[in-house]
Design a protein around this motif. Structure first.
Motif, PDB file in Angstrom:
ATOM      1  N   GLN A 190      72.098  41.196  54.547  1.00  0.00           N
ATOM      2  CA  GLN A 190      72.696  41.859  55.687  1.00  0.00           C
ATOM      3  C   GLN A 190      74.215  42.158  55.361  1.00  0.00           C
ATOM      4  OE1 GLN A 190      74.704  42.004  58.767  1.00  0.00           O
ATOM      5  NE2 GLN A 190      73.339  43.572  59.874  1.00  0.00           N
ATOM      6  N   HIS A 191      74.743  43.270  55.976  1.00  0.00           N
ATOM      7  CA  HIS A 191      76.149  43.722  55.767  1.00  0.00           C
ATOM      8  C   HIS A 191      77.120  42.867  56.255  1.00  0.00           C
ATOM      9  CE1 HIS A 191      73.149  46.748  56.790  1.00  0.00           C
ATOM     10  NE2 HIS A 191      73.678  47.524  56.203  1.00  0.00           N
ATOM     11  N   CYS A 192      76.959  42.026  57.237  1.00  0.00           N
ATOM     12  CA  CYS A 192      78.071  41.069  57.557  1.00  0.00           C
ATOM     13  C   CYS A 192      79.603  41.584  57.670  1.00  0.00           C
ATOM     14  CB  CYS A 192      77.918  39.773  56.613  1.00  0.00           C
ATOM     15  SG  CYS A 192      76.338  39.016  56.769  1.00  0.00           S
ATOM     16  N   ILE A 194      82.813  41.870  59.703  1.00  0.00           N
ATOM     17  CA  ILE A 194      83.083  40.881  60.733  1.00  0.00           C
ATOM     18  C   ILE A 194      83.025  40.943  62.244  1.00  0.00           C
ATOM     19  CG2 ILE A 194      85.020  39.048  61.035  1.00  0.00           C
ATOM     20  CD1 ILE A 194      83.163  38.673  58.364  1.00  0.00           C
ATOM     21  N   GLY A 244      84.770  47.048  59.851  1.00  0.00           N
ATOM     22  CA  GLY A 244      83.699  46.928  58.816  1.00  0.00           C
ATOM     23  C   GLY A 244      82.352  47.596  59.292  1.00  0.00           C
ATOM     24  N   PHE A 246      79.690  49.074  56.253  1.00  0.00           N
ATOM     25  CA  PHE A 246      79.070  49.022  54.979  1.00  0.00           C
ATOM     26  C   PHE A 246      77.662  49.620  55.097  1.00  0.00           C
ATOM     27  CE2 PHE A 246      81.656  45.072  55.323  1.00  0.00           C
ATOM     28  CZ  PHE A 246      82.934  45.614  54.469  1.00  0.00           C
ATOM     29  N   MET A 358      72.573  50.572  53.291  1.00  0.00           N
ATOM     30  CA  MET A 358      73.879  49.569  52.951  1.00  0.00           C
ATOM     31  C   MET A 358      74.575  50.038  51.399  1.00  0.00           C
ATOM     32  SD  MET A 358      73.719  45.295  52.869  1.00  0.00           S
ATOM     33  CE  MET A 358      74.784  44.362  52.525  1.00  0.00           C
ATOM     34  N   ILE A 483      86.825  53.341  58.063  1.00  0.00           N
ATOM     35  CA  ILE A 483      86.045  51.983  58.594  1.00  0.00           C
ATOM     36  C   ILE A 483      86.558  50.833  57.548  1.00  0.00           C
ATOM     37  CG2 ILE A 483      84.275  53.525  59.026  1.00  0.00           C
ATOM     38  CD1 ILE A 483      82.775  52.586  56.341  1.00  0.00           C
ATOM     39  N   GLY A 655      86.142  44.014  47.098  1.00  0.00           N
ATOM     40  CA  GLY A 655      85.464  43.887  48.229  1.00  0.00           C
ATOM     41  C   GLY A 655      83.726  43.948  47.780  1.00  0.00           C
ATOM     42  N   SER A 658      82.704  41.270  45.641  1.00  0.00           N
ATOM     43  CA  SER A 658      82.395  40.029  46.354  1.00  0.00           C
ATOM     44  C   SER A 658      81.087  40.214  46.963  1.00  0.00           C
ATOM     45  CB  SER A 658      83.374  39.976  47.441  1.00  0.00           C
ATOM     46  OG  SER A 658      82.916  38.955  48.441  1.00  0.00           O
ATOM     47  N   MET A 659      80.512  41.383  47.561  1.00  0.00           N
ATOM     48  CA  MET A 659      79.187  41.534  47.904  1.00  0.00           C
ATOM     49  C   MET A 659      78.277  41.410  47.033  1.00  0.00           C
ATOM     50  SD  MET A 659      78.470  44.812  50.652  1.00  0.00           S
ATOM     51  CE  MET A 659      79.472  44.472  51.941  1.00  0.00           C
ATOM     52  N   GLU A 667      73.139  35.123  48.803  1.00  0.00           N
ATOM     53  CA  GLU A 667      72.663  35.683  50.073  1.00  0.00           C
ATOM     54  C   GLU A 667      70.903  36.351  50.097  1.00  0.00           C
ATOM     55  OE1 GLU A 667      75.210  38.844  51.521  1.00  0.00           O
ATOM     56  OE2 GLU A 667      76.784  38.103  50.343  1.00  0.00           O
TER      57      GLU A 667
ATOM     58  N   CYS B 103      89.507  46.619  56.738  1.00  0.00           N
ATOM     59  CA  CYS B 103      89.332  46.954  58.184  1.00  0.00           C
ATOM     60  C   CYS B 103      90.134  46.121  59.203  1.00  0.00           C
ATOM     61  CB  CYS B 103      87.505  46.369  58.658  1.00  0.00           C
ATOM     62  SG  CYS B 103      87.393  44.912  58.861  1.00  0.00           S
ATOM     63  N   PHE B 105      89.664  43.372  60.528  1.00  0.00           N
ATOM     64  CA  PHE B 105      89.367  42.658  61.573  1.00  0.00           C
ATOM     65  C   PHE B 105      89.189  40.812  61.265  1.00  0.00           C
ATOM     66  CE2 PHE B 105      85.931  41.084  64.691  1.00  0.00           C
ATOM     67  CZ  PHE B 105      86.558  41.889  65.952  1.00  0.00           C
ATOM     68  N   ARG B 139      84.761  40.211  54.712  1.00  0.00           N
ATOM     69  CA  ARG B 139      83.693  41.056  53.959  1.00  0.00           C
ATOM     70  C   ARG B 139      84.167  42.256  53.065  1.00  0.00           C
ATOM     71  NH1 ARG B 139      78.751  39.773  51.819  1.00  0.00           N
ATOM     72  NH2 ARG B 139      77.016  40.808  52.590  1.00  0.00           N
ATOM     73  N   CYS B 140      85.447  42.460  53.346  1.00  0.00           N
ATOM     74  CA  CYS B 140      85.909  43.581  52.865  1.00  0.00           C
ATOM     75  C   CYS B 140      86.928  43.569  51.496  1.00  0.00           C
ATOM     76  CB  CYS B 140      87.066  44.289  53.911  1.00  0.00           C
ATOM     77  SG  CYS B 140      86.388  44.788  55.306  1.00  0.00           S
ATOM     78  N   THR B 141      87.669  42.450  51.779  1.00  0.00           N
ATOM     79  CA  THR B 141      88.673  42.544  50.358  1.00  0.00           C
ATOM     80  C   THR B 141      88.211  41.554  49.130  1.00  0.00           C
ATOM     81  OG1 THR B 141      89.459  40.223  51.377  1.00  0.00           O
ATOM     82  CG2 THR B 141      90.618  42.277  52.176  1.00  0.00           C
ATOM     83  N   GLY B 142      87.062  40.591  49.251  1.00  0.00           N
ATOM     84  CA  GLY B 142      86.809  39.625  48.405  1.00  0.00           C
ATOM     85  C   GLY B 142      87.871  38.738  48.260  1.00  0.00           C
TER      86      GLY B 142
END
Ligand code: FES
Ligand code: FES
Lengths: 760, 161
Positions: A190-192, A194, A244, A246, A358, A483, A655, A658-659, A667, B103, B105, B139-142
């Motif tokens: 999932q996108h997660c 925040i 966010g 994604f 995604m 975004i 980012g 990291s994903m 995940e 973002c 947030f 979730r954006c910046t790592g």
């Protein structure tokens, strides 16, 4: 010139002081709260709903069930609409449904004065279901006796596409070939973002306004209109800052339901604030794709023939549908051109949460299969994996017949050179092959390519408006949304340069409001800077033309001998400043002889696309007895063309990496085989990468100016996630000699594989 | 039925009081009653850190802290960091300079965690900083640039940069 400079984000100040307003921050305090009742079966029908007890709970205003809502089927995917019915998205959703297709489907909604009352009412509603058998596995769902989700899709197959090139069956008869074959499995993730999805709706006159955390305001307007069966112009969507997206918010989520609910309470504001648990289950997820890849390879490593089958788990509704699996499948023949190929991809409905867009849109899944096998082949043939890629990857000069994309430069080699050097690949790769003992290190690499935007499959266009103020500053509006990726800042930089004014004189209007903002399809497909760039340049040139025409009246110099540079009108022949733009703008507005409001607006339709490229190199340490992988070092190198803002580009790559790390190692959403229920719908049990799961993330670039692009730029938003998982997988292979073909590569998976290979 | 209670506390240096539903979280009170919208909600069960505020010098997930527990406490939200003339705190400036915001947030929660950490006036290694900041998700910046922003602010405060 500000393009190419790392100027600070235009929205950073408001975000660090807490002044930036997100959807919930704008909602009136007295708005009603709506909560959704989700099904507790994975497949079946709702026979009856008893709301009598729930209605008695103080604070409950109204309850709407699946039996009350209008029956306009609507599509949810955030694609540009097509006026050709054959290309329209599948319309398979209702606001609430009595035909339940996954555990968590929407069957009723409570509108209440407070959240607590709404929650209590959810518990008091009694639903009688008739449960049908359900199916969660993609290949099980294709079997003739599997439960069927939709009558219109036999064997649950939503889409099937194929590629036939040359003659696979003949080609594999060539003597001396080695066959490589494996199944690769990628998880549902999932996108997660925040900020969970949230929206609120209210009415003014007969029109409905929805303020929403969405990536795609203009598309959502159309979908709300379709879902409620009302004219699209009766709907207004406002998109403030969002926490966010994604890709999850590249779907219409609960905006249609929220819009409907306000109509049920006299247009009073109604808010749907989705919980984290609902985000996991009732929004969208990434398609889990199972791929079967067979390669027939000559002794020199070249491909005689390849066969690929992809099975993509769509979940319960079509959303973005088959586009994702098809895109992933199409990546392979371009990545490693081969004369004889047979590829098939299937997108299949199952009773799982709905898969949609995604970040990466099918390419992370495809790269995991493709780039895992690349290393298996290279190693089996005793060829260095990077050298192998140099020989067989899409060569410079390659042109794709369909998109007309061209690989203009020797990008892959340039990227791999940088990655290799950073990680010290040559030395380590050889050294690590000889290890013994419980703790072993490894290095691995992977490449990818990615498109920029959706042309020629769908419409690509962008519209822009610029308005000149008295002081020579301009407002800029585009439908392409901020975004988190930094679009507003990039747009401001491009505007400043294209118009000839200073960066701080550009005011990008961040909020999109479909009543005011020019039409556009918004944030997806890593299209924004590429696509927006054309509209910005064209609109800026139109405004400049108007400004210089007016300047003639004030300077008596012909407009073609004038230019606008850093906010000054200069005479080109000698560079003399004739008048400042601020003076001109003030005069133009207040002139008693010729008053003029200087604006420009234009649409640019884009009929091109651009290859974006890159690679990832990773170094891991594997604890064999513990079956644990620690990522020690990692680098992504990208060619996204000219960088508009290098610091933001780098940040965006971090980012995505990291994903990708989460995708590779931790995940996955898990489903109860007995009920179909999502088991880990929270941020404790779903292992998204945290601060301690990363080493330093190194992001580097090769900046080959993209010739088709108005600012030389191309896709960067999605690409960083694409090569990470296979690079880590290949590093584990280098460390242990064990090929892992399932992600995430958790200790459970490693334990099984290490046992099979006799390591433990 | 809902029960209400008067909660008196100091918020960003100002003495305040309001009636709250005894079931309400501190997040709800700060957002709804005081319109301190920097306090974000990402999960409401203590998993993400988006709602972090400082209570009597210690950083908490305000979503799992009952509003009524705030009685008599000193609460600090991100809004308190801005100087009277609109001056940014060093950590806020660092988030801008290091491109640690996307973002945005998670940003308020991260900054509040960092504020408490920086107030210890200790020098942490990058690894220690990672551990201390691990209660906040982004979730954006790592996390890379957030780490840089916090580390540089720490070193500057210690006169080492
Ligand atoms: S909202 Fe409080 S920790 Fe997530
Ligand atoms: S900047 Fe978006 S979650 Fe951290």
């Amino acid at each position: 010139m500000t393009v190419g400079q790392s100027v600070p984000r235009v929205d950073a100040l408001d975000k660090v002081i807490g002044r930036a307003k997100y959807t919930d921050d704008l909602c009136e305090k007295n708005a009603y709260t709506a909560k959704i009742l989700h099904s507790t079966i994975a497949n079946g029908i709702v026979k009856s709903i008893d709301v009598s007890e729930a209605l008695n709970i103080p604070g409950v205003v109204k309850i709407v069930t699946c039996f009350d809502v209008p029956k306009f089927l609507f599509p949810t995917a955030g694609h540009p609409w097509s006026t050709d019915p054959a290309h329209q998205d599948v319309a398979d959703r209702l606001l609430l449904t009595d035909r339940v297709r996954f555990y968590g489907d929407d069957v009723a909604a409570v509108i209440a004065e407070t959240e607590v009352a709404a929650k209590q009412a959810l518990e008091a509603i009694k639903v009688e279901y008739e449960a049908y058998p359900f199916v969660l596995d993609v290949q099980e769902a294709m079997k003739p006796d599997a439960p069927q989700l939709f009558d219109a899709y036999p064997n649950n197959i939503l889409g099937h596409s194929s590629i036939r090139r040359g003659n696979y069956e003949e080609a594999i008869k060539e003597p001396g070939l080695t066959k490589f074959e494996a199944w690769y499995e990628t998880p549902t993730v999932q996108h997660c973002h925040i900020e969970n999805h949230i929206c609120y709706a209210s009415m003014e006159g007969n029109r409905i306004t929805v303020v929403s955390s969405t990536q795609i305001p203009h598309i959502v307007r159309r979908i709300v209109g379709q879902a409620l069966g009302i004219p699209w112009g009766d709907v207004r969507i406002v998109k403030p800052y969002i926490g966010g997206g994604f890709g999850n918010k590249q779907d219409s989520l609960y905006e249609p339901l929220c819009a409907y609910l306000t109509t049920q309470v006299g247009g009073r504001p109604v808010k749907i604030d989705v919980t984290r648990e609902e985000t996991f289950v009732c929004n969208r997820v990434r398609h889990a794709i199972r791929s079967h890849l067979i390669s027939w390879v000559r002794p020199d490593g070249s491909f005689a023939a390849r066969k690929l089958e992809c099975y993509s788990n769509q979940g319960a509704y079509a959303s973005h549908g088959h586009g994702i699996a098809a895109k992933g499948m199409n990546a392979l023949p371009q990545l490693y051109p081969c004369d004889n190929m047979e590829c098939d991809s299937y997108t299949v409905f199952t009773n799982r949460p709905v898969a949609g867009a995604m970040r990466g849109y099918g390419i992370p899944q495809a790269m995991f299969a493709a780039e895992s096998q690349t290393d298996d082949i290279a190693i089996a043939l005793g060829i260095d994996p990077v050298e192998y890629r140099r020989k067989y990857l899409m060569p410079a000069g390659y042109v794709d017949g369909f998109s007309k994309n061209e690989n203009y430069f020797d990008t892959f080699n340039q990227c791999m050179d940088k990655g290799k050097k950073y990680i010290d690949f040559d030395r380590k790769f050889k050294e690590y092959q000889k290890q013994t003992g419980p703790i072993r290190k490894g290095v691995g690499c992977s490449v990818f390519w990615y498109n920029t935007g959706v042309w020629p499959i769908s419409l690509e266009s962008s519209s822009c408006r610029m308005v000149l103020n008295q002081d020579g500053s301009v407002q800029v509006q585009l439908a392409e949304t901020e975004i988190g990726q930094g679009a507003d800042t990039a747009f401001a930089q491009m505007t400043a340069d294209a118009l000839g004014i200073n960066f701080n004189k550009v005011h990008v209007i961040s909020t999109q409001d479909t009543d005011v903002t020019p039409f556009g399809t918004s944030a997806y497909a890593s299209r924004q800077t590429y696509v927006g760039g054309f509209a910005i340049k064209q609109t800026a040139l139109l405004l400049k033309e108007r400004i210089l025409k007016y300047a003639y009246e004030l300077t008596r110099m012909p407009s073609f001998e004038l230019d606008l540079v850093e906010g000054q009108i200069i005479r080109k022949t000698d560079g003399r400043v004739m008048i400042s733009l601020a003076e001109l703008a003030t005069e133009a507005l207040y002139s008693m002889s010729h008053s003029e409001h200087m604006t420009s607006e234009s649409t640019y339709q884009i009929k091109s696309n651009a290859y974006s490229f890159g690679c990832c190199f990773a170094e891991v340490e594997v604890d064999i007895p513990l079956c644990k992988v620690t990522l020690v070092d990692i680098i992504n190198v990208h060619d996204a063309g000219q960088l508009i803002n290098p610091a933001l580009a780098e940040a965006q790559v971090h980012g995505g990496m990291s994903m990708g790390i989460g995708y590779a190692l931790s995940e996955q959403l898990l489903f109860d085989p007995k009920t179909g229920k999502t088991l880990n719908d929270n941020l404790l049990d779903y292992k998204l990468s945290t601060f301690v799961d990363h080493p330093h993330l190194e992001a580097q670039f090769v900046e080959n100016f993209e010739p088709t692009s108005s600012f030389g730029t191309k896709a960067l938003g999605e690409p960083p996630v694409c090569p990470v998982a296979p690079a880590i997988r290949n590093a584990i292979l280098n460390a242990t000699g064990v090929a892992i073909n399932n992600i995430p590569m958790t200790p459970h998976i490693l334990f099984e594989r290490f046992k099979e290979e006799g390591l433990i | 039925m809902a029960q209400y209670k008067l909660v008196k506390c100091t918020i960003n240096g100002k003495e305040t009081e309001t009636m709250v539903d005894v079931r309400a979280s501190l997040t709800d009170m700060l957002r709804n009653d005081y319109r301190l919208t920097s306090v974000k909600k990402g999960c409401e069960v203590g998993e993400c850190g988006a709602c972090n505020v400082i209570i009597d010098g210690e950083c908490f997930n305000s979503c799992i802290y009952l509003a009524i527990w705030a009685e008599g406490k000193k609460i600090q939200t991100l809004e308190s960091l801005l100087g009277p003339g609109g001056e940014l705190a060093d950590i806020q400036q660092a988030f801008i300079d290091e491109a640690a915001v996307q973002c945005g947030f998670c940003t308020p929660g991260f900054i509040m965690t960092a504020v408490q950490l920086l107030e210890t006036r200790k020098e942490y290694t990058r690894e220690e900083l990672r551990k201390h900041l691990a209660g906040n998700l982004c979730r954006c910046t790592g996390y890379e640039n957030i780490l840089n922003a916090v580390e540089k602010t720490m070193l500057r405060r210690l006169g080492k940069l």
